[in-house]
Structure formats: C-alpha cells, structure tokens
Design an enzyme around this catalytic site. Sequence first.
Site, PDB file in Angstrom:
ATOM      1  N   LYS A  13       1.390  18.099  -2.567  1.00  0.00           N
ATOM      2  CA  LYS A  13       1.122  18.290  -4.005  1.00  0.00           C
ATOM      3  C   LYS A  13      -0.389  18.245  -4.265  1.00  0.00           C
ATOM      4  O   LYS A  13      -0.939  19.096  -4.946  1.00  0.00           O
ATOM      5  CB  LYS A  13       1.826  17.199  -4.840  1.00  0.00           C
ATOM      6  CG  LYS A  13       3.334  17.133  -4.607  1.00  0.00           C
ATOM      7  CD  LYS A  13       4.010  16.065  -5.459  1.00  0.00           C
ATOM      8  CE  LYS A  13       3.633  14.632  -5.119  1.00  0.00           C
ATOM      9  NZ  LYS A  13       4.057  14.189  -3.778  1.00  0.00           N
ATOM     10  N   ARG A  88       7.894  10.249 -12.480  1.00  0.00           N
ATOM     11  CA  ARG A  88       8.549   9.870 -11.240  1.00  0.00           C
ATOM     12  C   ARG A  88       9.866   9.163 -11.507  1.00  0.00           C
ATOM     13  O   ARG A  88      10.545   8.772 -10.573  1.00  0.00           O
ATOM     14  CB  ARG A  88       7.640   8.888 -10.502  1.00  0.00           C
ATOM     15  CG  ARG A  88       7.066   9.403  -9.217  1.00  0.00           C
ATOM     16  CD  ARG A  88       6.131   8.295  -8.760  1.00  0.00           C
ATOM     17  NE  ARG A  88       5.790   8.424  -7.386  1.00  0.00           N
ATOM     18  CZ  ARG A  88       4.692   9.009  -6.932  1.00  0.00           C
ATOM     19  NH1 ARG A  88       3.860   9.566  -7.766  1.00  0.00           N
ATOM     20  NH2 ARG A  88       4.440   9.027  -5.656  1.00  0.00           N
ATOM     21  N   ARG A 122      -2.168  11.965   7.922  1.00  0.00           N
ATOM     22  CA  ARG A 122      -3.106  12.218   6.811  1.00  0.00           C
ATOM     23  C   ARG A 122      -4.363  11.364   6.946  1.00  0.00           C
ATOM     24  O   ARG A 122      -4.321  10.182   7.289  1.00  0.00           O
ATOM     25  CB  ARG A 122      -2.436  11.917   5.473  1.00  0.00           C
ATOM     26  CG  ARG A 122      -3.435  12.042   4.325  1.00  0.00           C
ATOM     27  CD  ARG A 122      -2.798  12.103   2.975  1.00  0.00           C
ATOM     28  NE  ARG A 122      -1.886  11.023   2.727  1.00  0.00           N
ATOM     29  CZ  ARG A 122      -1.014  11.027   1.719  1.00  0.00           C
ATOM     30  NH1 ARG A 122      -0.951  12.063   0.912  1.00  0.00           N
ATOM     31  NH2 ARG A 122      -0.221  10.002   1.545  1.00  0.00           N
ATOM     32  N   ARG A 155      -4.758   6.057   4.315  1.00  0.00           N
ATOM     33  CA  ARG A 155      -4.275   5.344   3.133  1.00  0.00           C
ATOM     34  C   ARG A 155      -3.406   4.158   3.528  1.00  0.00           C
ATOM     35  O   ARG A 155      -2.642   4.222   4.480  1.00  0.00           O
ATOM     36  CB  ARG A 155      -3.454   6.309   2.250  1.00  0.00           C
ATOM     37  CG  ARG A 155      -4.262   6.897   1.128  1.00  0.00           C
ATOM     38  CD  ARG A 155      -3.564   7.989   0.380  1.00  0.00           C
ATOM     39  NE  ARG A 155      -2.244   7.663  -0.114  1.00  0.00           N
ATOM     40  CZ  ARG A 155      -1.522   8.482  -0.893  1.00  0.00           C
ATOM     41  NH1 ARG A 155      -2.031   9.658  -1.256  1.00  0.00           N
ATOM     42  NH2 ARG A 155      -0.324   8.146  -1.294  1.00  0.00           N
ATOM     43  N   ARG A 166       8.686   4.617   0.574  1.00  0.00           N
ATOM     44  CA  ARG A 166       8.353   5.655  -0.412  1.00  0.00           C
ATOM     45  C   ARG A 166       9.408   6.752  -0.433  1.00  0.00           C
ATOM     46  O   ARG A 166       9.758   7.274  -1.495  1.00  0.00           O
ATOM     47  CB  ARG A 166       6.971   6.238  -0.114  1.00  0.00           C
ATOM     48  CG  ARG A 166       5.857   5.294  -0.541  1.00  0.00           C
ATOM     49  CD  ARG A 166       4.571   5.590   0.177  1.00  0.00           C
ATOM     50  NE  ARG A 166       3.995   6.857  -0.193  1.00  0.00           N
ATOM     51  CZ  ARG A 166       3.144   7.524   0.562  1.00  0.00           C
ATOM     52  NH1 ARG A 166       2.787   7.047   1.750  1.00  0.00           N
ATOM     53  NH2 ARG A 166       2.643   8.658   0.151  1.00  0.00           N
TER      54      ARG A 166
END
Length: 210
Positions: A13, A88, A122, A155, A166
């Site tokens: 996203k 969300r 990531r 992160r 998550r």
Amino acid sequence: MNLVFLGPPGAGKGTLAIRVVDLLKIPHISTGNIFREAIAAKTRLGLKVKEIIESGGLVDDITTIELVRERLGHSDTAGGYILDGFPRTIPQADALAVFSKLDYVVNFDLPDTIVIDRLSGRRVCRKCGFNWHAAFNPPSKEGLCDKCGGEVYIRDDDKPESIKKRLEVYRSQTEPLIAYYREKGNLVDIDASPQVDAILVNFKKALKLS
Ligand code: AP5
Ligand code: MG
C-alpha cells in the site's frame, strides 16, 4: 479524488501510494507512518501507542479516528487524499463516512505467503520513509537509502511474532471491510502480486485514469 488503500500488512500500500502521489498530486496519509513518527519523537501519542504497534495490535478506535478527522481538516486534502491503513475496523469506517465522502476503496489482494516474504525483507529509510526490500529492491549500499542517504532499518513490527499477529488482526478486524465497501459499491480490487509498475497500470485502468 478521495481514496482509501485497504489490504493486508505488507501488501504494498505504502509503495504504490508514493507513485500515486506523483500521479494525482494528492497527499499520502498513512496512520502507521503518523504513529511511527510520534514514537520516534517520543510525543504523548507515541508513548501511548509504542507497545501496541511493536506487538502488532491495533491502536484504539477513538484515538485513531480523532487523528484522521483532524488530519483531513488540513487544507492540502482539498483536492483529495490517499488514506493508507485507515479505516481498519467497522467503527472507523462508519466514522469516516460521517466526515468525508470516498470515491474509491482500493483493495490490495495478496496471498499470505507473499505478504510474509515482503514483510520479512522490508527495510525502511528512517529519513524519507522509502520502503526497500532486502531481496526484491535492495538499496545499492547496505543500510543506506539511495534516495536520500538516510539510515535504512527494520521496523519493530516486522519481527516474525508481530507479523503473525498483524495477519490475525487483519483477518478478524479489517478484512470484513471488503464486504462493507463492496456493498456500498465503491470497492476496486487490485492484484498486488506483480511488480509495482504493473500494479500502477492496473490501478489507472481500474480508476479510469488512462
Ligand atoms: P501500517 O504502517 O499501516 O502497517 P500495515 O498495514 O501493516 O502495512 P505495512 O506498512 O506493513 O505494509 P504496506 O502495505 O504499506 O507495504 P509496503 O509498501 O511497505 O500500520 C502499522 C501499525 O500502526 C498497525 O499494526 C497498528 O498497530 C497501527 N495502526 C495503523 N493504522 C491503524 C488504524 N487505522 N487503526 C488502528 N491501528 C492502526 O511493502 C512491503 C514490502 O514489500 C516493502 O519492503 C516493499 O519494498 C515490498 N514491495 C511492495 N510492493 C512490492 C511489489 N509490488 N513487488 C515486490 N515487492 C514489493
Ligand atoms: Mg505501509
């Protein structure tokens, strides 16, 4: 154009949003980025949400809704916005409907196996926020951002146990929004598995921008 980017963690996203900002000249509003900036600056909000975010849970609806309501009041959203990571939950979606009218909700569709690959590799620039990937799109010098020279880090919520949580939170709290917006008639499905250039082409077609 008022847009919401909906989809599992790691679907891309934020990566597509940067391209759409260039295309449509509208601001990218990521609730996750706002929370991470608050954590880095050690503000009251940051201290309140730090543990929740690192463990992969959701910040409470009241705090998040108020943050977005305030942000959408800024003058730079007059020509539209990309809301990335909000709403969300159903209460967040109901609240958003009261203070703004959406043109499209873009649903990023990606299987869990690819989500896990994307999140585990990531690497994020601390300075400009660009999302690199250790295998799919690595910076040319390890640990340094090619775009701005900033430090590239992992992160805190990209640890395996937080990724698992998550994904569970996404399934139970956020995925129901797909049916919610499909019923309202403004949901657009995007296959998030190809390379970002191809996703952008499909995005433009789906929103009748080309
Ligand atoms: P947030 O920051 O929104 O995290 P998220 O939804 O889990 O999504 P991500 O940012 O992890 O993924 P992304 O889809 O942006 O993927 P990216 O482009 O980075 O939220 C973080 C936390 O804040 C939440 O867990 C929650 O605690 C809190 N929060 C935020 N909003 C909230 C709300 N509304 N209510 C309550 N709490 C809230 O891409 C991932 C990787 O894949 C990158 O390495 C990238 O380089 C790579 N990649 C991207 N696209 C491609 C591609 N097409 N091909 C190959 N690799 C790709
Ligand atoms: Mg993101």
